[in-house]
Design a protein around this motif. Structure first.
Motif, PDB file in Angstrom:
ATOM      1  N   LYS A  63      -6.998 -24.885  13.285  1.00  0.00           N
ATOM      2  CA  LYS A  63      -6.782 -23.745  12.400  1.00  0.00           C
ATOM      3  C   LYS A  63      -7.940 -22.749  12.435  1.00  0.00           C
ATOM      4  O   LYS A  63      -9.092 -23.112  12.331  1.00  0.00           O
ATOM      5  CB  LYS A  63      -6.579 -24.224  10.965  1.00  0.00           C
ATOM      6  CG  LYS A  63      -6.253 -23.085  10.028  1.00  0.00           C
ATOM      7  CD  LYS A  63      -5.881 -23.550   8.661  1.00  0.00           C
ATOM      8  CE  LYS A  63      -5.568 -22.316   7.825  1.00  0.00           C
ATOM      9  NZ  LYS A  63      -5.149 -22.624   6.519  1.00  0.00           N
ATOM     10  N   LEU A  64      -7.579 -21.471  12.587  1.00  0.00           N
ATOM     11  CA  LEU A  64      -8.545 -20.381  12.599  1.00  0.00           C
ATOM     12  C   LEU A  64      -8.432 -19.603  11.298  1.00  0.00           C
ATOM     13  O   LEU A  64      -7.365 -19.531  10.692  1.00  0.00           O
ATOM     14  CB  LEU A  64      -8.274 -19.430  13.769  1.00  0.00           C
ATOM     15  CG  LEU A  64      -8.345 -20.035  15.170  1.00  0.00           C
ATOM     16  CD1 LEU A  64      -7.929 -19.003  16.199  1.00  0.00           C
ATOM     17  CD2 LEU A  64      -9.736 -20.545  15.469  1.00  0.00           C
ATOM     18  N   ALA A  65      -9.523 -18.992  10.889  1.00  0.00           N
ATOM     19  CA  ALA A  65      -9.537 -18.166   9.681  1.00  0.00           C
ATOM     20  C   ALA A  65      -9.058 -16.768  10.054  1.00  0.00           C
ATOM     21  O   ALA A  65      -9.840 -15.832  10.178  1.00  0.00           O
ATOM     22  CB  ALA A  65     -10.927 -18.127   9.082  1.00  0.00           C
ATOM     23  N   ALA A  66      -7.752 -16.617  10.279  1.00  0.00           N
ATOM     24  CA  ALA A  66      -7.157 -15.334  10.640  1.00  0.00           C
ATOM     25  C   ALA A  66      -5.695 -15.331  10.201  1.00  0.00           C
ATOM     26  O   ALA A  66      -5.079 -16.385  10.066  1.00  0.00           O
ATOM     27  CB  ALA A  66      -7.249 -15.111  12.139  1.00  0.00           C
ATOM     28  N   GLU A  67      -5.175 -14.144   9.982  1.00  0.00           N
ATOM     29  CA  GLU A  67      -3.782 -13.989   9.566  1.00  0.00           C
ATOM     30  C   GLU A  67      -2.905 -13.735  10.790  1.00  0.00           C
ATOM     31  O   GLU A  67      -3.393 -13.338  11.852  1.00  0.00           O
ATOM     32  CB  GLU A  67      -3.660 -12.802   8.595  1.00  0.00           C
ATOM     33  CG  GLU A  67      -4.480 -12.949   7.328  1.00  0.00           C
ATOM     34  CD  GLU A  67      -3.987 -14.073   6.435  1.00  0.00           C
ATOM     35  OE1 GLU A  67      -2.756 -14.271   6.354  1.00  0.00           O
ATOM     36  OE2 GLU A  67      -4.827 -14.755   5.839  1.00  0.00           O
ATOM     37  N   ALA A  68      -1.596 -13.927  10.625  1.00  0.00           N
ATOM     38  CA  ALA A  68      -0.649 -13.643  11.696  1.00  0.00           C
ATOM     39  C   ALA A  68      -0.720 -12.167  12.046  1.00  0.00           C
ATOM     40  O   ALA A  68      -0.752 -11.306  11.174  1.00  0.00           O
ATOM     41  CB  ALA A  68       0.761 -14.031  11.265  1.00  0.00           C
ATOM     42  N   GLY A  69      -0.781 -11.866  13.340  1.00  0.00           N
ATOM     43  CA  GLY A  69      -0.874 -10.481  13.797  1.00  0.00           C
ATOM     44  C   GLY A  69      -2.294 -10.038  14.109  1.00  0.00           C
ATOM     45  O   GLY A  69      -2.490  -9.004  14.742  1.00  0.00           O
ATOM     46  N   ASP A  70      -3.309 -10.783  13.659  1.00  0.00           N
ATOM     47  CA  ASP A  70      -4.702 -10.432  13.933  1.00  0.00           C
ATOM     48  C   ASP A  70      -5.038 -10.707  15.398  1.00  0.00           C
ATOM     49  O   ASP A  70      -4.475 -11.605  16.024  1.00  0.00           O
ATOM     50  CB  ASP A  70      -5.663 -11.241  13.064  1.00  0.00           C
ATOM     51  CG  ASP A  70      -5.617 -10.840  11.609  1.00  0.00           C
ATOM     52  OD1 ASP A  70      -4.946  -9.838  11.293  1.00  0.00           O
ATOM     53  OD2 ASP A  70      -6.251 -11.526  10.787  1.00  0.00           O
ATOM     54  N   THR A  71      -5.973  -9.932  15.919  1.00  0.00           N
ATOM     55  CA  THR A  71      -6.488 -10.184  17.259  1.00  0.00           C
ATOM     56  C   THR A  71      -7.873 -10.799  17.110  1.00  0.00           C
ATOM     57  O   THR A  71      -8.718 -10.281  16.388  1.00  0.00           O
ATOM     58  CB  THR A  71      -6.591  -8.877  18.068  1.00  0.00           C
ATOM     59  OG1 THR A  71      -5.292  -8.294  18.130  1.00  0.00           O
ATOM     60  CG2 THR A  71      -7.073  -9.142  19.472  1.00  0.00           C
ATOM     61  N   VAL A  72      -8.084 -11.935  17.770  1.00  0.00           N
ATOM     62  CA  VAL A  72      -9.359 -12.634  17.699  1.00  0.00           C
ATOM     63  C   VAL A  72      -9.902 -12.816  19.108  1.00  0.00           C
ATOM     64  O   VAL A  72      -9.173 -12.693  20.092  1.00  0.00           O
ATOM     65  CB  VAL A  72      -9.230 -14.012  17.000  1.00  0.00           C
ATOM     66  CG1 VAL A  72      -8.855 -13.851  15.548  1.00  0.00           C
ATOM     67  CG2 VAL A  72      -8.241 -14.905  17.712  1.00  0.00           C
ATOM     68  N   GLN A  73     -11.188 -13.120  19.177  1.00  0.00           N
ATOM     69  CA  GLN A  73     -11.827 -13.308  20.476  1.00  0.00           C
ATOM     70  C   GLN A  73     -12.588 -14.621  20.485  1.00  0.00           C
ATOM     71  O   GLN A  73     -13.384 -14.890  19.595  1.00  0.00           O
ATOM     72  CB  GLN A  73     -12.783 -12.146  20.747  1.00  0.00           C
ATOM     73  CG  GLN A  73     -13.510 -12.255  22.063  1.00  0.00           C
ATOM     74  CD  GLN A  73     -14.241 -10.979  22.379  1.00  0.00           C
ATOM     75  OE1 GLN A  73     -13.634  -9.935  22.477  1.00  0.00           O
ATOM     76  NE2 GLN A  73     -15.547 -11.069  22.536  1.00  0.00           N
TER      77      GLN A  73
END
Length: 196
Positions: free
Chosen positions: A24-34
Protein backbone atom coordinates in the motif's frame (compact mmCIF):
# COMPACT_ATOMS: atom_id res chain seq x y z
CA UNK A 1 13.26 -0.35 -21.82
CA UNK A 2 12.89 -2.15 -18.51
CA UNK A 3 13.91 -1.38 -14.95
CA UNK A 4 14.23 -3.27 -11.70
CA UNK A 5 12.70 -1.22 -8.91
CA UNK A 6 12.29 -1.80 -5.20
CA UNK A 7 9.21 -0.93 -3.15
CA UNK A 8 7.67 -2.43 -0.03
CA UNK A 9 10.71 -4.65 0.52
CA UNK A 10 10.20 -6.41 -2.84
CA UNK A 11 11.82 -6.04 -6.25
CA UNK A 12 9.88 -5.82 -9.49
CA UNK A 13 11.05 -5.95 -13.12
CA UNK A 14 8.85 -3.42 -14.94
CA UNK A 15 8.41 -1.72 -18.27
CA UNK A 16 5.92 0.82 -19.60
CA UNK A 17 2.35 -0.51 -19.62
CA UNK A 18 2.77 -3.10 -16.83
CA UNK A 19 0.14 -3.29 -14.09
CA UNK A 20 1.45 -4.21 -10.61
CA UNK A 21 0.06 -4.94 -7.17
CA UNK A 22 2.48 -3.38 -4.68
CA UNK A 23 2.39 -2.80 -0.94
CA UNK A 24 0.00 0.00 0.00
CA UNK A 25 1.16 3.47 -1.02
CA UNK A 26 0.06 6.77 0.50
CA UNK A 27 -1.67 8.00 -2.68
CA UNK A 28 -5.19 8.30 -4.05
CA UNK A 29 -6.58 6.70 -7.21
CA UNK A 30 -5.57 8.77 -10.24
CA UNK A 31 -2.38 10.17 -8.65
CA UNK A 32 0.94 9.87 -10.45
CA UNK A 33 3.81 8.66 -8.29
CA UNK A 34 7.48 8.01 -8.92
CA UNK A 35 9.55 5.12 -7.60
CA UNK A 36 13.11 6.31 -6.97
CA UNK A 37 14.77 3.12 -5.67
CA UNK A 38 15.90 1.79 -9.03
CA UNK A 39 18.35 -1.11 -8.91
CA UNK A 40 18.80 -1.56 -12.66
CA UNK A 41 17.80 0.23 -15.85
CA UNK A 42 18.20 -1.77 -19.07
CA UNK A 43 21.75 -3.02 -18.67
CA UNK A 44 22.97 -0.33 -16.26
CA UNK A 45 23.51 -1.83 -12.82
CA UNK A 46 23.75 0.54 -9.88
CA UNK A 47 25.26 0.15 -6.44
CA UNK A 48 22.86 0.18 -4.63
CA UNK A 49 20.63 2.58 -6.60
CA UNK A 50 21.01 3.90 -10.12
CA UNK A 51 21.45 7.66 -9.70
CA UNK A 52 18.85 9.98 -11.22
CA UNK A 53 16.69 7.11 -12.55
CA UNK A 54 13.03 6.58 -11.77
CA UNK A 55 9.85 4.79 -12.68
CA UNK A 56 6.65 6.81 -12.98
CA UNK A 57 3.34 5.08 -12.36
CA UNK A 58 -0.33 5.98 -12.07
CA UNK A 59 -2.30 4.70 -9.07
CA UNK A 60 -5.32 2.81 -10.37
CA UNK A 61 -6.91 1.72 -7.10
CA UNK A 62 -6.37 0.80 -3.46
CA UNK A 63 -7.31 -2.88 -3.09
CA UNK A 64 -7.05 -5.80 -0.68
CA UNK A 65 -5.26 -9.02 -1.53
CA UNK A 66 -6.68 -12.53 -1.34
CA UNK A 67 -7.68 -13.75 2.09
CA UNK A 68 -5.04 -15.82 3.83
CA UNK A 69 -6.32 -18.13 6.56
CA UNK A 70 -4.05 -19.11 9.42
CA UNK A 71 -5.37 -22.23 11.18
CA UNK A 72 -3.57 -23.62 14.23
CA UNK A 73 -4.61 -26.88 15.93
CA UNK A 74 -2.78 -28.52 18.76
CA UNK A 75 -3.58 -32.19 18.89
CA UNK A 76 -4.37 -33.82 22.20
CA UNK A 77 -4.59 -30.47 23.97
CA UNK A 78 -8.32 -30.50 24.68
CA UNK A 79 -9.17 -29.40 21.11
CA UNK A 80 -7.20 -26.17 21.21
CA UNK A 81 -7.50 -24.48 17.84
CA UNK A 82 -7.46 -20.97 16.42
CA UNK A 83 -8.42 -19.53 13.03
CA UNK A 84 -7.31 -16.11 11.83
CA UNK A 85 -7.83 -14.42 8.48
CA UNK A 86 -5.84 -11.60 6.89
CA UNK A 87 -6.20 -9.53 3.72
CA UNK A 88 -3.14 -7.46 2.84
CA UNK A 89 -3.75 -3.86 1.72
CA UNK A 90 -2.30 -3.31 -1.73
CA UNK A 91 -2.10 -0.57 -4.35
CA UNK A 92 -2.75 -1.30 -8.01
CA UNK A 93 -0.43 0.79 -10.22
CA UNK A 94 0.12 1.10 -13.96
CA UNK A 95 3.69 1.85 -15.07
CA UNK A 96 3.71 4.93 -17.30
CA UNK A 97 7.38 5.28 -18.15
CA UNK A 98 10.90 4.31 -17.14
CA UNK A 99 13.25 7.29 -16.78
CA UNK A 100 16.92 6.51 -17.22
CA UNK A 101 17.91 10.11 -16.39
CA UNK A 102 16.20 13.24 -15.10
CA UNK A 103 13.95 11.63 -12.49
CA UNK A 104 15.05 14.15 -9.84
CA UNK A 105 13.75 17.07 -11.92
CA UNK A 106 10.48 15.47 -13.05
CA UNK A 107 8.37 17.13 -10.32
CA UNK A 108 6.34 13.98 -9.64
CA UNK A 109 5.89 13.11 -5.95
CA UNK A 110 7.82 10.12 -4.66
CA UNK A 111 5.92 6.92 -3.92
CA UNK A 112 5.74 6.55 -0.14
CA UNK A 113 4.43 3.52 1.70
CA UNK A 114 1.45 4.02 3.98
CA UNK A 115 3.59 3.35 7.06
CA UNK A 116 6.98 4.42 5.75
CA UNK A 117 9.63 6.05 7.89
CA UNK A 118 9.84 9.28 5.90
CA UNK A 119 6.07 9.55 5.81
CA UNK A 120 5.93 9.16 9.57
CA UNK A 121 8.82 11.51 10.28
CA UNK A 122 6.86 14.66 9.46
CA UNK A 123 4.03 14.04 11.99
CA UNK A 124 6.60 13.02 14.62
CA UNK A 125 8.30 16.40 14.29
CA UNK A 126 5.15 18.27 15.31
CA UNK A 127 4.97 16.94 18.92
CA UNK A 128 8.65 17.78 19.37
CA UNK A 129 7.95 21.32 18.21
CA UNK A 130 4.98 21.55 20.60
CA UNK A 131 7.17 20.39 23.52
CA UNK A 132 9.79 22.99 22.62
CA UNK A 133 7.10 25.69 22.44
CA UNK A 134 5.73 24.62 25.84
CA UNK A 135 9.23 24.71 27.34
CA UNK A 136 9.84 28.19 25.93
CA UNK A 137 6.44 29.54 27.04
CA UNK A 138 7.32 29.83 30.76
CA UNK A 139 10.71 31.33 29.91
CA UNK A 140 9.11 33.92 27.64
CA UNK A 141 6.55 34.77 30.29
CA UNK A 142 9.38 35.86 32.62
CA UNK A 143 9.63 32.57 34.50
CA UNK A 144 11.95 29.60 34.58
CA UNK A 145 11.29 26.13 33.19
CA UNK A 146 10.26 24.33 36.39
CA UNK A 147 10.09 20.97 34.60
CA UNK A 148 13.90 20.82 34.71
CA UNK A 149 13.55 19.95 38.40
CA UNK A 150 13.44 16.20 38.91
CA UNK A 151 9.90 15.15 39.80
CA UNK A 152 8.16 18.27 38.46
CA UNK A 153 6.21 17.35 35.36
CA UNK A 154 4.10 19.53 33.08
CA UNK A 155 1.00 19.14 35.26
CA UNK A 156 2.80 20.14 38.47
CA UNK A 157 4.51 23.05 36.68
CA UNK A 158 1.10 24.28 35.49
CA UNK A 159 -0.33 24.06 39.02
CA UNK A 160 2.67 25.94 40.37
CA UNK A 161 2.25 28.62 37.67
CA UNK A 162 -1.45 28.93 38.53
CA UNK A 163 -0.43 29.45 42.16
CA UNK A 164 1.96 32.23 41.10
CA UNK A 165 5.25 30.29 41.30
CA UNK A 166 7.08 30.69 37.98
CA UNK A 167 10.78 31.01 38.93
CA UNK A 168 13.31 28.89 40.77
CA UNK A 169 13.74 31.67 43.36
CA UNK A 170 10.00 31.69 44.13
CA UNK A 171 9.99 27.89 44.48
CA UNK A 172 13.09 28.03 46.74
CA UNK A 173 11.31 30.52 49.05
CA UNK A 174 8.27 28.27 49.57
CA UNK A 175 7.63 26.73 52.98
CA UNK A 176 6.80 23.09 52.20
CA UNK A 177 4.46 22.67 55.21
CA UNK A 178 2.34 25.81 54.71
CA UNK A 179 2.02 25.87 50.88
CA UNK A 180 -1.37 24.38 49.99
CA UNK A 181 -1.89 25.00 46.24
CA UNK A 182 0.33 22.08 45.22
CA UNK A 183 1.91 19.34 47.27
CA UNK A 184 5.51 20.61 47.08
CA UNK A 185 8.26 18.18 48.00
CA UNK A 186 11.31 19.22 49.98
CA UNK A 187 13.73 18.01 47.31
CA UNK A 188 12.02 20.32 44.76
CA UNK A 189 12.82 23.26 47.03
CA UNK A 190 16.44 22.11 47.43
CA UNK A 191 16.89 21.72 43.67
CA UNK A 192 15.29 25.15 43.12
CA UNK A 193 17.78 26.69 45.57
CA UNK A 194 20.72 25.29 43.61
CA UNK A 195 19.24 26.40 40.28
CA UNK A 196 18.25 29.91 41.44
Amino acid sequence: MFAVMKTGGKQYKVQAGDILRVEKLAAEAGDTVQFNEILMVGTTVGTPVVADAGVQAEVIDQIKGDKVINFVKRRRKHSSKRTKGHRQKLTLVKILEVLEKGADKSGVKAAMGAGSVSGAAAPAAKPAAKKAAKAEAPAQAGGDDLTTITGVGPAAAKKLADAGVTTFAQLAAIDVDSFEAVKVKADWVEQAKTLA
